[in-house]
Design an enzyme around this catalytic site. Structure first.
Site, PDB file in Angstrom:
ATOM      1  N   ARG A 201     -47.220   2.621 124.595  1.00  0.00           N
ATOM      2  CA  ARG A 201     -46.741   2.577 123.117  1.00  0.00           C
ATOM      3  C   ARG A 201     -47.936   2.745 122.028  1.00  0.00           C
ATOM      4  NH1 ARG A 201     -44.115  -1.344 126.309  1.00  0.00           N
ATOM      5  NH2 ARG A 201     -41.841  -1.231 126.502  1.00  0.00           N
ATOM      6  N   HIS A 305     -43.898   8.469 119.203  1.00  0.00           N
ATOM      7  CA  HIS A 305     -43.202   7.992 120.179  1.00  0.00           C
ATOM      8  C   HIS A 305     -42.709   8.971 121.377  1.00  0.00           C
ATOM      9  CE1 HIS A 305     -41.220   4.381 122.119  1.00  0.00           C
ATOM     10  NE2 HIS A 305     -40.044   5.322 122.222  1.00  0.00           N
ATOM     11  N   ARG A 308     -44.679   9.374 124.346  1.00  0.00           N
ATOM     12  CA  ARG A 308     -44.376   8.326 125.470  1.00  0.00           C
ATOM     13  C   ARG A 308     -42.938   8.937 126.189  1.00  0.00           C
ATOM     14  NH1 ARG A 308     -43.995   3.007 127.499  1.00  0.00           N
ATOM     15  NH2 ARG A 308     -41.950   2.173 127.151  1.00  0.00           N
ATOM     16  N   HIS A 331     -41.307  -2.210 131.699  1.00  0.00           N
ATOM     17  CA  HIS A 331     -40.081  -2.614 131.295  1.00  0.00           C
ATOM     18  C   HIS A 331     -39.494  -3.559 132.402  1.00  0.00           C
ATOM     19  CE1 HIS A 331     -38.403  -1.097 127.544  1.00  0.00           C
ATOM     20  NE2 HIS A 331     -38.898   0.097 127.817  1.00  0.00           N
ATOM     21  N   TYR A 340     -34.823   8.273 131.664  1.00  0.00           N
ATOM     22  CA  TYR A 340     -35.736   9.465 132.138  1.00  0.00           C
ATOM     23  C   TYR A 340     -35.101  10.035 133.120  1.00  0.00           C
ATOM     24  CZ  TYR A 340     -38.411   7.333 128.308  1.00  0.00           C
ATOM     25  OH  TYR A 340     -38.840   6.874 127.026  1.00  0.00           O
TER      26      TYR A 340
END
Length: 375
Positions: A201, A305, A308, A331, A340
């Site tokens: 990030r 972003h 990422r 996460h 994803y």
């Protein structure tokens, strides 16, 4: 027969009326909201309170009389789970969107009032994202009030009100990543590459130290997240939101030469990324540099972003598992990683074709020659 222990206390006031009181679950003495003409009425009120306490349905009359604004600000002040950025966002959204409800007693905020407020907010000029954030904050405040026996039920009952379906973000090709890297100021090239190929990030990139890069192991370790508050312009390093946020990510070999060059030419003594004046890199500085680069490269559809997002999508296409993606993303739950993995869902047809190719060469697979594609 032993006398039953009386719950609470009843005393006669100089006026001749009776006052009932009891010790609440927090250990504080509470008086009945009104006095009573007869002692029996005061005792009956205490019996009702005792029954509510035993059923777990007792509500704190004193707390229920405070306004939503007072209670919401207290929750923001006291909650250890609310970070400084989210606290700042909630305070701003309260000023922008929650004003019609803030002066209402907490108990008066009904499901109907919340529905009316939400509908009016959507008809106004506010953005849907900030309204959704405001609703989620209100729901959290009301959940706290339920846990603290201030209200009986959360009035935030609008299906889907706290969810904003984000538009599908674009995925950059390796060639487009390269075009953005070529177009951006050289001192920020490595930042774009780390975002795109390591999935960090913007705040994590800004928080990196030079010691977080291991040139031997080809890894980068996330230990801190750079927090910037818009209202005060304060910036500081903080721990990631979850333990999973602290992670070590492998750097793809093709990125390593640029990382080494950055350490030699652009890194600070302690921090991996610094501004031109030597101060710690601000997220907005990187954002503005990226905006200029995407404009120069003709790639205005991408945000920082999205880099990422691109990196994780490419990782999924390269065969990363759910666990792999969770680790690289930082996460603790599978929800983000699932976004994803959808990138590889369409490969089932390719797999089926590959199986047919295998079947058509049955000897290699020790299968009967009669298995022929299309048979």
């Amino acid at each position: 027969m032993a006398k039953r222990r009386q719950f609470g206390k009843v005393r006669q006031l100089p006026s001749g009326r009776f006052q009932a009181s009891f010790i609440d679950p927090s250990g504080q003495r509470q008086n009945a909201p009104d006095t009573f003409t007869r002692k029996a009425d005061a005792s009956r009120w205490l019996a009702l309170v005792e029954a509510d306490l035993s059923r777990g349905t007792w509500l704190d009359d004193r707390a229920g009389s405070i306004t939503l604004g007072e209670y919401a600000r207290a929750v923001l002040r006291d909650s250890q789970r609310i970070g400084p950025r989210w606290r700042e966002t909630c305070e701003r959204n309260m000023r922008l969107h929650l004003v019609p409800l803030l002066d209402m007693p907490l108990r008066a905020v009904s499901a109907m009032r919340v529905r009316e407020w939400h509908a009016a907010a959507l008809r106004g000029k506010g953005g849907k994202t900030s309204i959704s954030q405001t609703y989620r904050f209100l729901r959290m405040v009301m959940n706290t009030a339920v846990r603290e026996n201030v209200i009986a039920r959360n009035p935030c009952q609008i299906p889907g009100a706290g969810v904003v379906k984000a538009a599908e973000r674009p995925v950059a090709t390796p060639a487009q990543i390269l075009a953005l890297v070529d177009a951006i100021t050289p001192r920020y090239r490595t930042a774009v590459l780390i975002a795109a190929w390591c999935g960090l990030r913007r705040g994590e990139i800004a928080g990196l130290l030079t010691e977080d890069v291991d040139l031997t192991a080809h890894t980068i370790t996330v230990r801190k997240n750079r927090i910037e508050l818009l209202a005060t312009r304060k910036a500081f390093d903080a721990d990631p939101k979850t333990a999973a946020g602290k992670r070590t990510v492998s750097i793809p070999p093709h990125v390593m030469p640029i990382v080494r060059l950055h350490l030699e030419e652009h890194a600070g003594k302690e921090r991996l990324f610094i501004s031109r004046d030597g101060s710690p890199l601000r997220g907005n500085t990187l954002y503005q540099a990226f905006v200029r680069a995407r404009r120069a490269a003709g790639l205005d559809e991408f945000t920082i972003h999205d880099m990422r997002h691109t990196g994780q999508t490419l990782a999924a296409q390269a065969g990363a598992t759910m666990a792999d993606l969770m680790k690289r993303l930082g996460h603790a739950s599978m929800a983000a990683a699932k976004r994803y993995l959808h990138a590889v869902d369409g490969r089932d047809a390719e797999i089926a074709k590959a199986l047919s190719d295998l079947a058509s060469h049955g000897d290699a697979a020790r299968l009967p020659k009669r298995i022929v594609v299309g048979a």
